[in-house]
Design a protein around this motif. Structure first.
Motif, PDB file in Angstrom:
ATOM      1  N   SER A  91       1.846   3.465   3.130  1.00 29.35           N
ATOM      2  CA  SER A  91       1.092   3.806   4.437  1.00 29.35           C
ATOM      3  C   SER A  91       0.413   2.333   5.013  1.00 29.35           C
ATOM      4  N   SER A  92       0.398   2.244   6.275  1.00 31.52           N
ATOM      5  CA  SER A  92      -0.152   1.010   6.913  1.00 31.52           C
ATOM      6  C   SER A  92      -1.294   1.847   7.748  1.00 31.52           C
ATOM      7  N   SER A  93      -2.601   1.469   7.273  1.00 34.01           N
ATOM      8  CA  SER A  93      -3.524   2.439   7.973  1.00 34.01           C
ATOM      9  C   SER A  93      -4.748   1.570   8.394  1.00 34.01           C
ATOM     10  N   HIS A  94      -5.051   1.845   9.888  1.00 38.23           N
ATOM     11  CA  HIS A  94      -6.530   1.397  10.407  1.00 38.23           C
ATOM     12  C   HIS A  94      -6.966   2.449  10.856  1.00 38.23           C
ATOM     13  N   ALA A  95      -6.491   3.822  10.798  1.00 39.97           N
ATOM     14  CA  ALA A  95      -7.417   4.756  11.411  1.00 39.97           C
ATOM     15  C   ALA A  95      -6.847   6.076  10.385  1.00 39.97           C
ATOM     16  N   VAL A  96      -5.851   6.636  10.436  1.00 40.29           N
ATOM     17  CA  VAL A  96      -5.538   7.953   9.704  1.00 40.29           C
ATOM     18  C   VAL A  96      -4.332   7.931   8.861  1.00 40.29           C
ATOM     19  N   ALA A  97      -3.487   7.017   8.907  1.00 39.08           N
ATOM     20  CA  ALA A  97      -2.329   6.771   8.156  1.00 39.08           C
ATOM     21  C   ALA A  97      -2.377   7.188   6.643  1.00 39.08           C
ATOM     22  N   LYS A  98      -3.412   6.925   6.136  1.00 33.78           N
ATOM     23  CA  LYS A  98      -3.587   7.186   4.621  1.00 33.78           C
ATOM     24  C   LYS A  98      -3.892   8.470   4.330  1.00 33.78           C
ATOM     25  N   GLY A  99      -4.083   9.253   5.145  1.00 30.31           N
ATOM     26  CA  GLY A  99      -4.268  10.712   4.993  1.00 30.31           C
ATOM     27  C   GLY A  99      -3.089  11.630   4.806  1.00 30.31           C
TER      28      GLY A  99
END
Length: 370
Positions: A91-99
């Protein structure tokens, strides 16, 4: 091995999309998942012909122009992706992708550009700049950000390995999520910014003119140093304030937004590049170093991972300690008394190349899969 790459949204090719580009180059067989995809056709080359799988946000009213206003629905949307058939999730996350949700036997490596700044330490600044410190809309936004913080910390337990894009972001991850991370700096196209050893007699700052970039401080500083030339590249909402700080000084030139070739030429020719923002990382700082151009930067944030300052061997620039015009002036005066080798600046930039990024991510994935 089946691989899935998860990214928040696609609407322009910016810093986080550069990471996705290199992940796709390293794992070209991967499937791509995004909340919504409104990327212009002319900028889609980095997707390598892939058609991303999108969430229900893609089909919501007015999403093309206002998808960010559906922030409150994004945690729900990201959890709806069915990734059960994949061995590896990136995941490439700056908001919610890691969820995204993964199960036993799957490995999830999340490259984090930053925890949600507007939900954590920058909440009050965000509300102030958006004019939502009071009123019903402000109250709703505070409640929404409160709910997002709860979900954000809970979902930070999902990845098996968290990768931070700088030491600064690793500290924010530790503070917000109470998790440790591995630092891998973002990929920078250093080959596009060739070394030039002969410099001209001007300083350069190139950036979008938005409040946190603090370009007005640089303009004020050079207005007070009439013997030193400054070229300002960029435009944006804060331009009027920057011009006011410059005060029409003849030693300050505004170039507006310029094409890539002209930006490269100016960066190569500058005596030094000056940056006053507290950045998560700072790709423009690496690009300046790739040109053999020393950097004078505010000494907090991602710049500390990039610039090599005295008394270290082979220095490539200087830091100033406060976001004030006086601090910028002091740093420029110190810079004038020192010598920086363009070759050292270029060698420093090579640490952040595409190849270096991909090698580090390959090693982390190999460790995760083992």
């Amino acid at each position: 091995m089946k691989v899935a790459i998860v990214h928040e949204w696609l609407d322009s090719f910016a810093g986080s999309e550069r990471v996705v580009e290199q992940l796709l180059a390293e794992w070209p067989e991967a499937d791509l998942f995004v909340l919504c995809d409104f990327m212009p056709e002319a900028e889609r080359g980095f997707l390598r012909g892939k058609a991303p799988r999108v969430s229900f946000i893609q089909r919501l009213p007015f999403a093309r122009k206002h998808f960010r206003k559906y922030l409150g629905l994004m945690p729900l949307a990201i959890e709806q992706f069915d990734l059960a058939g994949y061995d590896l999730v990136l995941s490439s996350s700056h908001a919610v992708a890691k969820g995204v949700i993964t199960g036993p036997g799957q490995r999830h490596v999340s490259y984090v550009h930053s925890p949600m700044r507007y939900a954590w330490d920058l909440q009050h600044q965000y509300l102030r700049e958006a004019g939502m410190e009071r009123g019903l809309k402000g109250a709703y936004t505070r409640w929404l950000l409160h709910r997002l913080r709860i979900w954000d910390r809970a979902s930070a337990m999902n990845p098996d390995i968290i990768v931070a894009n700088s030491t600064y972001i690793a500290e924010r991850i530790r503070k917000a999520w109470r998790r440790e991370s591995v630092v891998v700096h973002p990929p920078v196209d250093v080959d596009r910014f060739a070394l030039r050893t002969e410099k001209e007699d001007f300083y350069l700052t190139a950036s979008r003119m938005v409040p946190y970039k603090r370009i007005e401080l640089i303009a004020e500083a050079f207005r007070r140093m009439p013997g030193r030339r400054l070229v300002i590249v960029g435009d944006g909402a804060n331009e009027a304030r920057v011009r006011e700080a410059a005060g029409g000084a003849p030693n300050i030139a505004f170039r507006g937004r310029v094409g890539t070739e002209e930006l490269v030429r100016l960066t190569q020719a500058a005596r030094a590049a000056v940056f006053a923002a507290e950045e998560d990382f700072g790709i423009a700082t690496v690009e300046a170093q790739a040109c053999g151009t020393p950097v004078i930067a505010f000494g907090k944030g991602g710049a500390r991972d990039i610039v090599v300052a005295p008394p270290a061997a082979n220095p490539t620039g200087l830091f100033f300690g406060a976001q004030t015009a006086d601090a910028v002036i002091g740093a420029v005066e110190s810079f004038e008394a020192l010598r920086f080798a363009p070759e050292d600046c270029r060698a420093n930039a090579e640490r952040f190349s595409h190849a270096a990024f991909r090698a580090r991510m390959r090693a982390i994935v190999a460790e995760a899969m083992a």
